[in-house]
Design an enzyme around this catalytic site. Structure first.
Site, PDB file in Angstrom:
ATOM      1  N   ARG A  59      40.189   4.783  77.455  1.00  0.00           N
ATOM      2  CA  ARG A  59      38.816   5.096  77.331  1.00  0.00           C
ATOM      3  C   ARG A  59      37.763   4.425  77.708  1.00  0.00           C
ATOM      4  NH1 ARG A  59      37.675   6.433  70.844  1.00  0.00           N
ATOM      5  NH2 ARG A  59      35.509   6.546  72.004  1.00  0.00           N
ATOM      6  N   ARG A  67      28.499  12.330  73.069  1.00  0.00           N
ATOM      7  CA  ARG A  67      28.980  12.577  71.701  1.00  0.00           C
ATOM      8  C   ARG A  67      28.149  13.608  71.222  1.00  0.00           C
ATOM      9  NH1 ARG A  67      32.272   9.550  68.264  1.00  0.00           N
ATOM     10  NH2 ARG A  67      31.569   7.555  69.346  1.00  0.00           N
ATOM     11  N   GLU A 121      46.320  11.846  74.825  1.00  0.00           N
ATOM     12  CA  GLU A 121      46.565  10.885  73.854  1.00  0.00           C
ATOM     13  C   GLU A 121      47.967  10.457  74.125  1.00  0.00           C
ATOM     14  OE1 GLU A 121      44.805   8.863  69.958  1.00  0.00           O
ATOM     15  OE2 GLU A 121      43.945  10.511  71.408  1.00  0.00           O
ATOM     16  N   LYS A 141      44.269  15.113  64.904  1.00  0.00           N
ATOM     17  CA  LYS A 141      43.745  13.881  65.417  1.00  0.00           C
ATOM     18  C   LYS A 141      44.874  12.850  65.449  1.00  0.00           C
ATOM     19  CE  LYS A 141      39.980  10.576  65.517  1.00  0.00           C
ATOM     20  NZ  LYS A 141      40.916   9.475  65.838  1.00  0.00           N
ATOM     21  N   LYS A 172      34.758  15.668  64.670  1.00  0.00           N
ATOM     22  CA  LYS A 172      36.110  15.087  63.983  1.00  0.00           C
ATOM     23  C   LYS A 172      35.861  14.885  62.550  1.00  0.00           C
ATOM     24  CE  LYS A 172      34.944  10.212  64.936  1.00  0.00           C
ATOM     25  NZ  LYS A 172      35.346   8.812  65.806  1.00  0.00           N
ATOM     26  N   ARG A 207      43.758   6.900  73.232  1.00  0.00           N
ATOM     27  CA  ARG A 207      43.152   7.876  73.966  1.00  0.00           C
ATOM     28  C   ARG A 207      43.218   7.624  75.436  1.00  0.00           C
ATOM     29  NH1 ARG A 207      38.334  11.247  73.398  1.00  0.00           N
ATOM     30  NH2 ARG A 207      38.258  12.712  75.121  1.00  0.00           N
ATOM     31  N   GLU A 251      42.417  20.923  66.444  1.00  0.00           N
ATOM     32  CA  GLU A 251      43.508  20.030  66.927  1.00  0.00           C
ATOM     33  C   GLU A 251      43.868  19.163  66.144  1.00  0.00           C
ATOM     34  OE1 GLU A 251      42.356  18.842  70.684  1.00  0.00           O
ATOM     35  OE2 GLU A 251      42.169  20.901  71.833  1.00  0.00           O
TER      36      GLU A 251
END
Length: 925
Positions: free
Chosen positions: A642, A784, A670, A622, A790, A627, A620
């Site tokens: 976030r 995470r 987003e 970024k 990412k 966010r 996807e």
């Protein structure tokens, strides 16, 4: 007094009766300047011609021509990369150097190795001047004895210009220090002596010379000692610091090393500061060390008086330290003495205050005195907090907190205690407003209770850089004799009452009344709660483990319940009931978002994903946006960031679109900005945040926003967190999204080459890079993990110079760790223009070394921020650069971080504003 007055009158009569040689002109222009000789004395900024008395960084700058001692020149070459020849002239000690009608002579200053005084004579008439620089008359172990000459004008430092500063004989101080070292080693602990890398460190090494103890030194001390070793006396066997072999050694570190990561990891260290300021009461507590010894490389008060007497100057100018006080003292003694800087130094006495928090009165460590507060009291909570803060072992912290939580009787007390341990005042999922009792209200309450002046309060606050310690010192002055038992429930009522009242006056009144009911220690922990600065090492993960241990539950299940409830307090109550399975996503209760781990290359991305067994992966774009989590029900909708804060009012067009949905959902996505159907940057989007006048949002504008959806967390009373990404995507595609909401595009990759190609395509679309996902992954709130990655690469780097250094927070509260930096504006005579601020990227050792440097090169201090001499060059990486009125450069960086300290570059070599504007795609000015 009459005698002093007679002396003044007699001096004035002599000045009238006898023709005297005109004195040399002395000016102060942010530095000492002798206009007739066109010579500056230890200026902080670059000038045409300057004398540098010694190699401490607050006396060193790059000039067109410099004179100094030979050893100072060598030290500047090694420490600051200054040339050994050309613009730096080394003058031999005690020899005449004639230059353009002037005679210059250098004499030992006794301050540090290589330090020198300057004696300057105007050859036309013999008028003379002596500039001491930093000096001392006592014989040092690592420097030559000071030599004073008579002069018509004396410019002298007065760091310790008050009668209270009368240092004990050096031999006595050294004997006390060696006894402390011996006792520390005998007890199986490691003594750490703290002194500046150049000067004090070598003095300490010489003092250890015949003691027979093996010594390890910090790298910065090693470097300086290697240069000056031939000029020193007998030194002990010393080597570079090695934590694996530190036990049994004496460690020698710069002052910032007292709380460095390297020292904390050893766990059995005791620290001692060596400084003239150790003469002040409470010095140990101010420096946060175990001992303080008054070993100074400056002249004390009797030596300052002796200097004036020996030099016999007709006029005395004073710089640094207690200039006004000492000038008034000298004038009362018949001397013509004045401060040159026109500035005073504030140093207040902390008489009567304890040296350390581990030496607190009974209310701080009541268990040791047999005093145990009621479990549901704030005092007991603060006692546990103090014990947890003092404990370095994570397991012991967890066991301590678990025992405390287990003893609480009511569910409400459990929820409050757990929240307080996490630094929370209220249930974050309840969307309750903040207390709004900030620093100004806290300061006003503490000052009104204690009677401290603004100057006194600032001195304590700056010396501690910690709200709790400051509050304890201030409240200790009140001597409250009859504290009351205040429960956790009553504390909660207090916080709610403060939140409800409006204005600083009623809030201050409530805070004062509450503090009057508490001991100094408990009151200090109340202040810690108000500021969110607990300093007890109770990170959220540790609290979750303590809750699990207290109620015999699984820590991962407690963690998941806390994420789903949005509140560790609610999760603790569920754990107490053994009902963690009841935790589930709830509309209007924001969930911590799942995070992606960074990777640098497409090859690393592919390697990580295929290690999980993936044959293909999802990609996807970024986006460069915000966010956000979207919660929608038929009755209400909210947008959360976030960090779980509501921002619905900032984006009314998204709220309006979301209300048209027919399903109740919690979506992850987003917010991105558009103009003329072209996606804009985060900087454009940021303009929509923080507006108080919401009517502005409906004014004509070229900037619109959209909400791009990339995940489904909950729908119509059903959680989707435990379903695979592929299943969640299929369900998302079945939703009817109104205009203003869009589903993110997804593509599959089957090789490294496809990942790299997709990354380059995303960058061409002006996106930051890619988010890579395992299609079989579940949604893990707040984590995470390896199933989301990412890939984004730094936009560019800039070489900048630090212009301000700010005190850090938490474990960095004792160092200067936040740096404001600037570029050169070559179109405005190379003026420095601020372009950003960064605090990440350096090691603890590098931060400690920079702290020492910035403390010595401070031009001005306001609160926690110091304006410093622009000398330190940093290479800054960042994700993007954009026009902004936040800084005087007209630019701002997104996600700046420090890539390296560029010791190989000078200020003249940093990047220009023109280059920075070019990177931003902007025309030159």
């Amino acid at each position: 007094m009459a005698e002093h007055l007679t002396n003044i009158i007699w001096l004035r009569l002599l000045s009238v009766a006898l023709p005297m040689t005109p004195l040399l002109k002395v000016e102060y222009r942010k530095g000492i300047y002798l206009p007739e000789a066109d010579l500056w004395l230890d200026p902080h900024h670059g000038v045409k011609r300057a004398f540098i008395s010694h190699a401490h960084s607050d006396h060193v700058a790059r000039h067109e021509w410099t004179c100094c001692s030979a050893l100072t020149r060598e030290l500047m070459r090694v420490r600051y990369g200054m040339s050994k020849d050309g613009h730096v002239e080394a003058l031999p000690m005690r020899q005449d150097f004639e230059w353009e009608g002037w005679r210059l002579r250098l004499f030992p200053a006794g301050h540090i190795v290589g330090s020198a005084m300057l004696h300057l004579t105007r050859m036309s008439d013999g008028a003379s001047l002596l500039y001491t620089g930093d000096y001392k008359l006592r014989q040092g172990l690592s420097s030559e004895r000071c030599e004073l000459l008579t002069a018509d004008t004396l410019i002298m430092e007065t760091t310790f210009g008050l009668p209270m500063f009368r240092f004990p004989p050096t031999a006595v101080v050294i004997e006390q220090m060696l006894r402390w070292v011996r006792e520390t080693l005998d007890e199986g602990e490691i003594p750490v002596l703290l002194g500046y890398s150049l000067g004090k460190a070598q003095e300490i090494l010489c003092a250890l010379g015949d003691a027979g103890y093996p010594v390890m030194v910090h790298p910065s001390i090693w470097e300086m000692t290697q240069v000056v070793a031939p000029w020193l006396g007998r030194l002990p066997d010393y080597q570079l610091f090695d934590p694996a072999r530190a036990k049994g050694h004496v460690l020698l570190f710069p002052p910032g090393g007292a709380r460095s990561q390297a020292i904390r990891k050893l766990k059995i260290c005791r620290t001692a500061m060596l400084s003239g300021w150790a003469m002040q009461s409470g010095a140990k507590y101010r420096y946060q060390v175990d001992a303080a010894f008054p070993l100074s490389d400056h002249a004390d008060y009797p030596e300052l008086l002796e200097t004036v007497k020996v030099v016999k100057a007709r006029r005395v100018f004073l710089v640094h330290g207690y200039t006004r006080e000492f000038a008034a003292d000298l004038r009362a003694r018949g001397y013509d003495a004045w401060t040159l800087e026109g500035a005073d130094q504030l140093e207040m006495s902390l008489d009567g205050m304890p040296d350390r928090l581990d030496a607190l009165p009974p209310d701080a460590s009541g268990a040791a005195k047999g005093v145990v507060e009621a479990c549901d009291s704030l005092a007991r909570w603060s006692q546990v907090g103090e014990l947890a803060a003092a404990e370095s072992s994570r397991l012991k912290k967890t066991a301590l907190l678990a025992e405390y939580l287990r003893a609480l009787e009511s569910e409400n007390d459990v929820a409050l205690a757990v929240r307080y341990c996490a630094g929370l005042l209220f249930d974050p999922a309840a969307a309750e407003g903040p207390v709004n009792a900030g620093w100004a209200i806290i300061r006003r309450a503490l000052q009104e209770l204690s009677g401290l002046s603004d100057a006194e309060y600032r001195a304590i606050s700056r010396s501690q850089a910690d709200a709790g310690r400051t509050a304890y010192l201030v409240l200790s002055r009140m001597n409250l004799l009859d504290p009351q038992t205040v429960t956790l429930g009553e504390t909660d009522q207090f916080f709610r009452a403060v939140r409800e009242v409006r204005g600083p006056v009623p809030k201050t009144k409530l805070l004062k009344e509450q503090l009057l009911r508490l001991t100094a220690h408990t009151g200090s922990w109340l202040i810690r709660l108000l500021t969110g600065e607990l300093r007890m090492g109770s990170k959220e993960g540790l609290i979750e483990e303590a809750v699990a241990a207290a109620f015999d539950q699984n820590a991962d299940q407690v963690r998941e319940a806390a994420m789903l409830c949005g509140d560790i307090g609610r999760a603790a109550v569920l754990a107490r009931r053994a009902e963690l399975h009841a935790a589930a996503p709830q509309p209007m209760v924001p969930i911590k978002v799942m995070l992606a781990s960074p990777e640098e290359t497409a090859a690393e991305v592919w390697q990580r994903m295929t290690a999980l067994g993936a044959q293909s992966i999802w990609l996807e774009d970024k986006y460069d946006g915000i966010r956000a989590q979207l919660h929608v029900t038929p009755q209400r909708m909210e947008i959360f960031t976030r960090d779980l804060k509501p921002i619905t009012d900032q984006f009314p067009e998204i709220a309006l679109a979301a209300r048209q949905m027919t399903d109740a959902v919690i979506l992850d996505g987003e917010i991105i900005a558009y103009s003329d159907d072209k996606k804009l940057s985060f900087f454009d989007l940021q303009k929509r945040l923080g507006r108080r006048d919401q009517a502005d949002l409906f004014l004509p504008s070229d900037i619109t926003v959209r909400y791009v959806v990339f995940d489904l967390l909950w729908q119509n009373d059903r959680s989707w967190l435990d379903r695979s990404l592929q299943e969640r995507r299929q369900q998302l595609e079945s939703l009817q999204l109104p205009q203003g909401l869009a589903l993110i595009g997804v593509q599959r990759a089957h090789s490294v080459e496809e990942v790299e190609a997709a990354f380059m395509a995303a960058r061409r679309r002006n996106n930051e890079g890619l988010i890579i996902k395992d299609p079989d992954s579940h949604y893990s709130p707040g984590r995470r993990g390896k199933s989301w990655l990412k890939l984004k690469k730094a936009f560019a780097t800039l070489d900048v110079v630090v212009v301000k250094a700010e005190q850090g927070h938490g474990k960095r509260s004792h160092v200067l760790s936040d740096y404001t930096f600037a570029v050169r504006d070559e179109e405005s005579d190379n003026a420095l223009r601020v372009i950003g601020k960064a605090y990440s990227g350096l090691t603890d050792v590098e931060i400690e070394e920079l702290t020492e440097h910035f403390q010595q090169t401070t031009l001005e201090q306001k609160g926690r921020v110091r304006t410093v001499i622009p000398q330190i060059i940093l290479e800054i990486a960042f994700d993007s650069i954009q026009a902004s009125d936040r800084h005087d450069s007209g630019l701002a960086l997104r996600f700046p971080r420090i890539k390296a300290i560029r010791k190989d570059k000078a200020v003249e070599e940093i990047d220009t504003l023109t280059y920075a504007r070019k990177l931003a795609g902007l025309p030159g000015k």
